[in-house]
Structure formats: structure tokens, C-alpha cells
Design an enzyme around this catalytic site. Structure first.
Site, PDB file in Angstrom:
ATOM      1  N   ALA A 260     -21.265   3.327 -32.953  1.00  0.00           N
ATOM      2  CA  ALA A 260     -21.389   2.911 -34.327  1.00  0.00           C
ATOM      3  C   ALA A 260     -19.677   4.312 -35.466  1.00  0.00           C
ATOM      4  CB  ALA A 260     -22.744   3.352 -35.530  1.00  0.00           C
ATOM      5  N   GLU A 261     -18.702   3.143 -34.919  1.00  0.00           N
ATOM      6  CA  GLU A 261     -17.824   3.647 -35.262  1.00  0.00           C
ATOM      7  C   GLU A 261     -17.370   3.676 -36.886  1.00  0.00           C
ATOM      8  OE1 GLU A 261     -16.695  -0.529 -35.022  1.00  0.00           O
ATOM      9  OE2 GLU A 261     -18.213   0.527 -34.012  1.00  0.00           O
ATOM     10  N   ASP A 262     -18.001   2.765 -37.340  1.00  0.00           N
ATOM     11  CA  ASP A 262     -17.815   2.441 -38.709  1.00  0.00           C
ATOM     12  C   ASP A 262     -18.822   3.168 -39.283  1.00  0.00           C
ATOM     13  OD1 ASP A 262     -20.578   1.118 -38.041  1.00  0.00           O
ATOM     14  OD2 ASP A 262     -20.045   0.068 -37.412  1.00  0.00           O
ATOM     15  N   ASN A 263     -19.841   4.045 -39.567  1.00  0.00           N
ATOM     16  CA  ASN A 263     -21.116   4.677 -39.762  1.00  0.00           C
ATOM     17  C   ASN A 263     -20.139   5.963 -39.597  1.00  0.00           C
ATOM     18  OD1 ASN A 263     -23.101   7.297 -39.877  1.00  0.00           O
ATOM     19  ND2 ASN A 263     -23.527   4.506 -41.236  1.00  0.00           N
ATOM     20  N   ALA A 266     -16.848   6.581 -41.914  1.00  0.00           N
ATOM     21  CA  ALA A 266     -17.697   6.946 -43.237  1.00  0.00           C
ATOM     22  C   ALA A 266     -17.974   8.002 -43.441  1.00  0.00           C
ATOM     23  CB  ALA A 266     -18.536   5.660 -43.756  1.00  0.00           C
TER      24      ALA A 266
END
Length: 451
Positions: A260-263, A266
Site C-alpha cells: 500500500a505504497e499510496d497510504n 501519505a
């Protein structure tokens, strides 16, 4: 022991009140933010900052042509599009070339070949685009997402505005868009996924981001600055104003070990740089293709297992926020404290909960649920709610996930390692498990079908 039961009943009722406060906050946010979408002045401003749009591609995702075209028609004066594939024979390239020929005035180019910086194939796909992008502001948007023409202008407007609370000095480092599912195939799993994303998920996502006490971002469509990302490494530890990138791995490559690189990106911007996020009034329209109910179940299992390693407390609390579990707690509390019959409470609860979820969905869609699809939507909503607890129990006791046909072991902080394909499960269980994660993928087509 009577006092202990009384205390438990009070706590249970208090928890139910908190959940309703969050539900109404999410509903209110959806109504006030998404029912009107004004045009940004940046749409026609000559001095609008440049933006590099990064679109990682793999295969023929559902609605791929329209998804990609939505970025070509953005009402914004200064942007480029970088479309990346890992393989020169990827079937998405035919569609990309058609779009580039259709919009010759748009600065768009193809990047072929990945750079392996970790086990996450999306990050490996994006690294070259990330480094070759001409602008500091990056818009990373998944290939199964389409957006409205004014999305980029409104998002850059938020990203570049001064902090709303000058005393805090916390500027916006990331702008994201709430996912909104659009079903393109008439199948049960897709309908249940749509009911989940457009109601329960959207309601809580909007409420948590309105409260804004912690990072909560889904990476379907995110804008941020490369200069900010170059200062973080995913450790979630505060960073000095100047970071020595020679002694530590920073930027996008640092997130290649996270599924979950996006999380994590962020969270890193939030915790390492003490910056904040914001939502625009746009949705990331998530095209959903063929999805069986089994596909839906294992998709939910995957992300619960990832979140468990990233935010354990919030993950453990998740089932207690669901419709039937929360109402059971409230019903027991009301019966003990005020002798309210569950047979009176449950119907009122279900109608009210469903009404709020419907209102959230309609606010995000910008129109009511079509009358011919309401009962189908309600049925999918009930199935989703009934499956929530069983799915959680299945997910919480494992750490292995499957994503796009590859198996991963999820470790602490959400890092992953690849695992062998062969797992000594019983044959029937293995056959069920390996049917998952073809969501957002079409079966390969013959070359002559693409022309």
C-alpha cells in the site's frame, strides 16, 4: 457485578452515538462538498503551475480508453502525461497510441520498461516516469480511474493555496479524491464492491478526512510535490528541513517494499514532514469489471491484512463500526438501560443507516440512484453488510495476500515480501484462493481485436 454490566451498556451506547456522529459528518461532507463543483480559476490561468500526470499501465483494464482519455481532456493550461508500461508488448500500448494520435496537442509520451526498486510492481513501473517528469507537481492516477475535466485545476488550486490556519503553518502536501465505483459488468461481486465503496467506505473516508486527526488516503488518484516526496523515506519519523538523500533512500523508490505504497506516502508526508492532506470536490471514478463474489471477498481480505500490519488498533476496531455489529451492541445496551425492544430498534436503525448511505452515494454521484437499480443496490448493500464480519474474521488470522496473480507475505508496517506460488493448502481451498485478484483486468485479446 451489576455495575459492570451497566458500565458496559453505557460504553456500548456511547460507541453507537460516536458512530452516528461520524456517519452524519460523512453524510454532511458529501452533501456540502460534492453536490456543487465550481470551476477553478486555474483552468484558464496563464501562470498555472505545471503538472506531470503519471499513469502506470498493465494490460487492458476495465474502461481503459475512457479512463485514460479523461486525463487528455483536462481543462488545465500546462500539463504533461507520462504513460508507463513494464513490457513493450503490453496490450495497453495500442490504446495509448490511439489517444496520443487523437490528441496531438497534448504533451503525452510513453515510457517502456520498469526499474526494480522493491517488490511492488506499481512502484517499479512508476519510477522512471517519476524521475523523468518535467514538473514538481505530480498527479499519480491508476489506470482504472476516470475523472471529470475540471479535476486537475481544482486539485492544484487546493495544493497551492495558503494554509487555512496560518497559526499551524501546516500546508497541504497531498490532494486526493474519494473513490466512486462505476460497474460495467452485471455480476454480484461487482455490485457488492460498488455498494461498499459508494456507501460505507465513502462515508467513513469523508468523516475521517474531515476530522483530520490522522492520515487516511487511498491512492487511486493523488497529487503531491516531488520535492516533498524526496524528503521522506517511509520511516514515519520526523525529518529535518534538509534531508541527506545520499545516506538514505528517499522519494518514490523508498516505498517499493510496501504493498500500500499510496497510504504510506501519505502517512510519510503527514508524520515525517508534519504536512497535511485535503480532498477536492471531485471523485476518482473507479471502473469495476468482472468480479465474482469470491473476488470481492479476497480483495477485502487482502487490504484488511495489509492495514492490520500498518494500523492494528483501527483495524481491530473496524468490525465494531459495521451496521449489524454496531446495532447489536446498541440494541443490547438500550434493552438493558431503557428496556427498549430490539424488535423496535433494529428496523429503525436499518432504515436510518441505509438512508444515510444512500444519501452519501447520491451526493457523490450527483444524482439519485436510478429507480430501476435501487432494489439491486439495496440487495448488494445488505450482502455487503452481512459479509463484513465473516470477511474480517477470515482476514485477521493470516498475513498472506494475492495481488495481480502474485503472492506476498505482509510484514510489520505494511512491508511485503514475495512468496512462492505453491502453498500446501488443501486442494479445494487453493483452487478458491487462486481465483482472486483479476479485478480490473480483461483477458488478453487478439491483436486484431485492438485495431
Amino acid at each position: 457485578m451489576e455495575w459492570l454490566v451497566d458500565a458496559a451498556a453505557v460504553v456500548g451506547l456511547g460507541w453507537y452515538v460516536v458512530l452516528w456522529a461520524l456517519a452524519l459528518l460523512g453524510c454532511w461532507t458529501a452533501r456540502t462538498r460534492y453536490r456543487t463543483r465550481p470551476q477553478s480559476p486555474l483552468a484558464s490561468a496563464d501562470d498555472a503551475p505545471g503538472v506531470s500526470i503519471l499513469r502506470p499501465l498493465k494490460g487492458l483494464d476495465t474502461n481503459l480508453y475512457e479512463n485514460l482519455e479523461s486525463t487528455f481532456v483536462q481543462e488545465y493550461p500546462h500539463f504533461e502525461i507520462l504513460l508507463s508500461v513494464a513490457d513493450e508488448h503490453d496490450q495497453a500500448l495500442a490504446i495509448v497510441r490511439d489517444l496520443i494520435a487523437k490528441y496531438p496537442h497534448v504533451n503525452a509520451r510513453i515510457i517502456i520498461g520498469e526499474e526494480t526498486v522493491g517488490v511492488n510492481p506499481k512502484v517499479n513501473n512508476l519510477v522512471r516516469s517519476y524521475r523523468e517528469a518535467a514538473h514538481d507537481i505530480l498527479w499519480v492516477i491508476d489506470s482504472n480511474i476516470s475523472v471529470a475535466p475540471g479535476t486537475l485545476a481544482r486539485s492544484v488550486d487546493i495544493l497551492t493555496r495558503s494554509p487555512s490556519q496560518p497559526s499551524s503553518g501546516r500546508r497541504i502536501a497531498l490532494v486526493h479524491h474519494v473513490p466512486f465505483a462505476i460497474v460495467h459488468e452485471n455480476c454480484l461481486g461487482a455490485a457488492v464492491e460498488q455498494a461498499f465503496l459508494n456507501t460505507n467506505h465513502a462515508r467513513m473516508y469523508l468523516a475521517i478526512n474531515t476530522v483530520a486527526i490522522e492520515s487516511c488516503v487511498v491512492g487511486k488518484s493523488n497529487l503531491y510535490r516531488r520535492s516533498d516526496l524526496e524528503r521522506v523515506d517511509g520511516s514515519l519519523k520526523p525529518k529535518p528541513a534538509i534531508v541527506d538523500s545520499f545516506t538514505r533512500k528517499c522519494g518514490l523508490p523508498a516505498f517499493g517494499s510496501f504493498l500500500a505504497e499510496d497510504n504510506m506516502i501519505a502517512s510519510a508526508l503527514w508524520h515525517e514532514l508534519d504536512l497535511r492532506h485535503d480532498l477536492s470536490c471531485d471523485t476518482a471514478n473507479n471502473a469495476i469489471g468482472k468480479m465474482s463474489l469470491t473476488d470481492y471477498v479476497w480483495r477485502r481480505v487482502r487490504w484488511i491484512r495489509v492495514r492490520k500490519q500498518m494500523i492494528l488498533a483501527a483495524t481491530v476496531a473496524e468490525p465494531f463500526t459495521e451496521c449489524f455489529v454496531a446495532s447489536s451492541i446498541a440494541a443490547a445496551s438500550l434493552r438493558h438501560l431503557f428496556a427498549v425492544s430490539p424488535w423496535i430498534f433494529f428496523p429503525i436503525h436499518l432504515v436510518a443507516w441505509l438512508w444515510v448511505d444512500f444519501d452519501v452515494c447520491e451526493s457523490l454521484a450527483g444524482h439519485p440512484v436510478p429507480s430501476g437499480k435501487r432494489w439491486q443496490f439495496i440487495s448488494a448493500w445488505f450482502i455487503r453488510e452481512l459479509l463484513a464480519l465473516p470477511i474480517f474474521l477470515l482476514a485477521i488470522f493470516g498475513n498472506e495476500v494475492v495481488w495481480r496473480g502474485e503472492r506476498y507475505q505482509v510484514m510489520q508496517a505494511g512491508r511485503v515480501t514475495s512468496t512462492p506460488r505453491h502453498i500446501p493448502y488443501p486442494r479445494k481451498w487453493l483452487r478458491w484462493a487462486t481465483t482472486v485478484d483479476h479485478t480490473n483486468e480483461y483477458e488478453p485479446l487478439a491483436t486484431d481485436q485492438l485495431t
